[in-house]
Design a protein around this motif. Sequence first.
Motif, short mmCIF file in Angstrom:
data_model
loop_
_atom_site.label_atom_id
_atom_site.label_comp_id
_atom_site.label_asym_id
_atom_site.label_seq_id
_atom_site.Cartn_x
_atom_site.Cartn_y
_atom_site.Cartn_z
N GLN A 316 36.53 16.91 -1.97
CA GLN A 316 36.54 18.16 -2.74
C GLN A 316 36.78 17.92 -4.23
O GLN A 316 36.28 18.66 -5.06
CB GLN A 316 37.62 19.10 -2.19
CG GLN A 316 37.34 19.59 -0.78
CD GLN A 316 36.01 20.34 -0.70
OE1 GLN A 316 35.73 21.23 -1.50
NE2 GLN A 316 35.20 19.98 0.28
N ARG A 317 37.53 16.88 -4.54
CA ARG A 317 37.78 16.59 -5.97
C ARG A 317 36.48 16.20 -6.67
O ARG A 317 36.21 16.66 -7.78
CB ARG A 317 38.80 15.46 -6.08
CG ARG A 317 39.17 15.14 -7.53
CD ARG A 317 40.25 14.08 -7.58
NE ARG A 317 40.60 13.75 -8.95
CZ ARG A 317 41.51 12.85 -9.29
NH1 ARG A 317 42.18 12.20 -8.35
NH2 ARG A 317 41.76 12.61 -10.56
N LEU A 318 35.67 15.37 -6.00
CA LEU A 318 34.39 14.98 -6.59
C LEU A 318 33.44 16.15 -6.66
O LEU A 318 32.69 16.31 -7.64
CB LEU A 318 33.77 13.83 -5.78
CG LEU A 318 32.44 13.29 -6.29
CD1 LEU A 318 32.57 12.80 -7.73
CD2 LEU A 318 31.93 12.17 -5.39
N VAL A 319 33.45 17.00 -5.63
CA VAL A 319 32.60 18.20 -5.64
C VAL A 319 32.95 19.07 -6.84
O VAL A 319 32.06 19.56 -7.56
CB VAL A 319 32.75 19.00 -4.33
CG1 VAL A 319 32.09 20.37 -4.47
CG2 VAL A 319 32.14 18.24 -3.17
N ALA A 320 34.25 19.26 -7.09
CA ALA A 320 34.68 20.09 -8.22
C ALA A 320 34.26 19.46 -9.54
O ALA A 320 33.81 20.16 -10.46
CB ALA A 320 36.19 20.28 -8.18
N SER A 321 34.40 18.14 -9.66
CA SER A 321 34.02 17.46 -10.90
C SER A 321 32.53 17.57 -11.17
O SER A 321 32.10 17.85 -12.30
CB SER A 321 34.42 15.98 -10.83
OG SER A 321 35.82 15.84 -10.72
N LEU A 322 31.74 17.36 -10.13
CA LEU A 322 30.29 17.45 -10.28
C LEU A 322 29.86 18.88 -10.58
O LEU A 322 28.94 19.11 -11.38
CB LEU A 322 29.59 16.94 -9.01
CG LEU A 322 29.67 15.42 -8.78
CD1 LEU A 322 29.20 15.08 -7.37
CD2 LEU A 322 28.84 14.68 -9.81
N SER A 323 30.51 19.85 -9.94
CA SER A 323 30.18 21.26 -10.20
C SER A 323 30.49 21.61 -11.64
O SER A 323 29.71 22.29 -12.32
CB SER A 323 30.99 22.16 -9.25
OG SER A 323 30.72 21.87 -7.90
N ASN A 324 31.64 21.14 -12.12
CA ASN A 324 32.03 21.40 -13.50
C ASN A 324 31.05 20.77 -14.48
O ASN A 324 30.64 21.38 -15.47
CB ASN A 324 33.44 20.85 -13.73
CG ASN A 324 34.07 21.41 -15.00
OD1 ASN A 324 33.78 22.53 -15.40
ND2 ASN A 324 34.92 20.62 -15.62
#
Length: 551
Positions: A316-324
């Motif tokens: 989820q941390r990588l998902v959030a970073s990529l989304s941002n």
Amino acid sequence: MNEGNKFFKGALVLAVAGAIVKFLGAVYRIPLYSILGPEGIGLFQAAYPVYSMMLSISIAGVPVAVSKLVADKLARKNYGGALQVFRVALFLMTATGLIVTGVLLLGARYYAENLLGVPDVFYPLVAIAPAVLFFAVKSAFRGFFQGQQKMVPTALSQIIEQLVRVATIFFLASLLVRQSTEMGAAGAAFGTVTGAAVALLLLVYIYFRQKADFARLIVTGNNKLQSTRSVIREIFVLALPLTISSIVLPLVNAVDSTLILPRLQVAGFSETRAVEMFGDLTGAAMPLISLPTIFTVAISASLIPAIANASATNNQRLVASLSNLSTRLGAIIGLPAALGIFLLAEPISIMLFANIEVARPLTFAAFIIIFLSLQQTTAPVLQGLGKTFVPVRNTFIGLGFKVALNYILTAIPAVNILGPVIGTIVYFAVASFLNFRAISKTVGWRVSLWQSAAKPLLNTLIMGGAVLAVYPLTFRLLQPLVGRLQPLLPAFDQARLLASFTVLIVVLIGIVVYGLSSLLTGTITRRELEMIPRVGPKTARILSRFRLLRR
């Protein structure tokens, strides 16, 4: 490793072909505007959206559905089943193409006269209708080749199609416009037919070249055939969501052409003047607005697999970073492009179209870029997360606002052609906001306003200040030089030459200023740049050598 190499090679081939096709598709309208004039472009543009929508209904999603089914069969060495999928799809698409083409031909006069209120649109609409059949049949061949991971046939057909299309457009438009404006528009529309026909012939040729090889595989394979009804059902199940997604943009364009022309006449403009204003917006201003999206679409497409993989592994941390990062790139690209076109709308209109009237819709349409870029960088995030229908739903909600604003504002005499511009801005703004909210709920992600909005806006304002300072100075310095060049280029108007040289130099300066400002303010960090597949790490290493990139 071999499969991975095949995948990346195929992706690269299609990416290059797509860039060439998009570039040609955006640029050809500029000289076409000079050939047909605003009225002719208006007639051409009025026919194109209804054709695009009917085309999407007939073929959208089919190449992907066929390629997936063919790939599944080939993975099981069911070569006969793969060929059956292709043959069923070919029959289905031929029948669908014939039906849709017939509907377009039979309904063309009613649509032109009763819905648009512009009878001359009948000619370009009839001219473009047969292209649906060629595109439909072509989609089955494309799916069959892509299912075999053979991307070169698709790429070649796309490039050849666009080259033939553009060549036909210029030849027939130049030839037939001497007869009448509506016939010139019809000649331009017919370019779509010749391009699709030649591309189909190329795919058929490649198919027969490889047919013998595929027949030998069938003899050795584990062949299992299904009922035709079962294959059709599988194609429809896979193609339907993609069809709904792809129909949104043609539907938007169809809404514009259906509402704008009649409502401009309600506002008191003559039929001819309404068509000219429509041509200035859709044939001149809007193609320029779509140019920056070449970058947003390419970047977002490269991030989708990364987001999907991160989601699949529950990172989820990588998902959030990529989304941002994806959504921030929308602001980083959209804000400077919008301000640049807004500030330079008049010289750009003179440079490209030799028509200062294009500047009015272009000035306001520039702000569409901001929300269009955000919509195009938020929708792929949701798609990568498996929420494929959410961005579709959000775009239809935004479309409802656009329809209402188009209808109300366009009929106001003082607003006129700016009504659809305002409607489009609101449309993409609503869709972007709803996408943001959906991503936040799905990922539990909060946008950093400082990093995602304030920094790109600061860089954009710095760039805008540089453009405002440099433009008049550049204009004055180039005046004597252009005066000396004018006798060497008698075909070009001096004002147009001066505007062209000034715009090109100022745009280059603006890009350099914006890029340096973005690096110095840390708008994009090295870690984030390295997240972008393939191109990101190499770019980060180069910039780091010059100490222009923060960690």
